[in-house]
Design an enzyme around this catalytic site. Structure first.
Site: not given
Length: 399
Positions: A166, A213
């Site tokens: 991302h 993350h």
């Protein structure tokens, strides 16, 4: 340095960021810890429940480097939202790095803004995403532990964490757009830079907020992307000449990505990484072939050169907005129809070839079925978006 890197991989940093943004596990008494919350009675009626993402028999850590997402501890547990501004901001920002954004923003740029820009964006996006996806399955670093982290997304929980694709995609798209437009359109560079930083920054922070993350994953994704942009920038002009390549160009564009997809690094268990990578490479191959078809058969006008500078960006008028939305809706409808048609046909052919029961949804995950049907489907989507949609626009008088 090693200690610093290790600390940036700590799940507690992600958990503290979530608490300060008003996101707590349902059983967490977190507001008293860091003062980031609100009185407990303000949370009544604010729970949003999620079931465990995965469960594995036994309590031991899975062997062979399997992700923590597959362990009993890696739950997408119930959570409490105490700041809905951050919740919706970061959930929206996370969507800017998902398929729904790519399948809308990139075609919209091609149909309504500038094919020259869309071509560069797609090619750099494909390169960056492939490197990121492969790196994940080579390094096999786990995602943040849950608990203490609250994980808001279930689909990608089975993937590895390092690097954040991302963050890579957001950085690649925003700064490729900035670099490609600063010599093409006249606008304040500070404004463009600010927008690029804000866009990529929101997507990066959303990966922490959603618990998918660590800080090191996000920073690693950004740094890898910066390196790839710097490394490939001298060759960007070659991207602009792909449509005038030899007749063998489409063959190379099809064979090389398909080979890379079919020989994708083997994982210890199934995850959507290989399917997503195939989708990305196939879409990029389709776009490249589409531009080649346009030039070779002279179907549509060739994109303008990068110079000279366009002095003024045309003001947004009501007529321009209506025309742009009409072109976008017509294009998206055609793309969705093509995707559904080609997907169904390709699956039927593959099921028949490999003698697989049609209703067996698990069969889609087999290498010999998943890669070919995804590749054919999204290559067709890329060709349709760059060739047939502009032809339809011209036929309908929208150009």
């Amino acid at each position: 340095m090693a200690e610093l890197l290790w600390s940036l991989q700590d799940s507690q940093i992600v958990a503290r960021f979530q608490r300060r943004c008003g996101l707590f596990p349902a059983l967490d008494e977190g507001p008293q810890e860091n003062g980031a919350g609100v009185p407990q009675d303000a949370t009544r009626g604010s729970e949003i429940g999620h079931r465990p993402a995965a469960n594995v028999k036994g309590g031991a850590e899975p062997p062979n480097g399997l992700r923590r997402a597959a362990s009993p501890q890696a739950y997408v547990q119930k959570y409490i939202v105490k700041n809905y501004f951050y919740y919706y901001l970061f959930r929206f920002s996370a969507a800017l790095g998902q398929e729904v954004f790519y399948i809308t923003f990139l075609p919209f740029t091609h149909w309504n803004i500038d094919p020259y820009l869309s071509r560069r964006l797609v090619m750099i996006w494909v390169l960056v995403m492939y490197v990121g996806q492969v790196t994940k399955d080579i390094l096999k670093w786990p995602r943040p532990s849950s608990p203490p982290v609250v994980k808001l997304e279930k689909r990608v929980i089975a993937e590895f964490g390092m690097p954040s694709t991302h963050a890579m995609a957001a950085t690649a798209i925003s700064f490729t757009l900035l670099i490609s437009t600063m010599d093409r359109y006249q606008y304040p560079f500070a404004l463009g830079l600010t927008m690029a930083v804000v866009f990529s920054g929101l997507v990066c922070l959303s990966r922490l907020y959603t618990g998918m993350h660590t800080v090191l994953d996000v920073l690693g994704g950004v740094l890898i992307t910066v390196f790839l942009i710097v490394l490939t920038y001298p060759a960007w002009t070659l991207i602009d000449c792909l449509d005038s390549a030899s007749p063998l160009f489409p063959v190379c564009v099809l064979v090389v990505p398909f080979f890379l997809c079919y020989n994708y690094p083997v994982s210890d268990y199934y995850s959507p990484t290989r399917a997503d990578t195939t989708t990305i490479l196939a879409a990029g191959a389709g776009v490249a072939i589409g531009f080649w078809i346009n030039h070779f058969f002279q179907l549509v006008s060739k994109p303008a050169e990068s110079l000279p500078v366009i002095q003024n960006i045309p003001p947004l008028t009501t007529d321009m907005l209506v025309l742009g939305l009409t072109k976008f809706i017509v294009g998206i409808v055609l793309i969705l129809l093509v995707r559904q048609l080609v997907q169904n046909l390709s699956l039927q052919v593959l099921y028949s070839w490999f003698k697989v029961v049609t209703r067996n949804k698990e069969a889609r995950r087999r290498l010999e079925i998943e890669v070919p049907y995804k590749f054919v489907t999204y290559t067709s989507v890329g060709i349709c978006a760059t060739t047939f949609v502009p032809m339809l626009h011209r036929f309908l008088g929208l150009l």
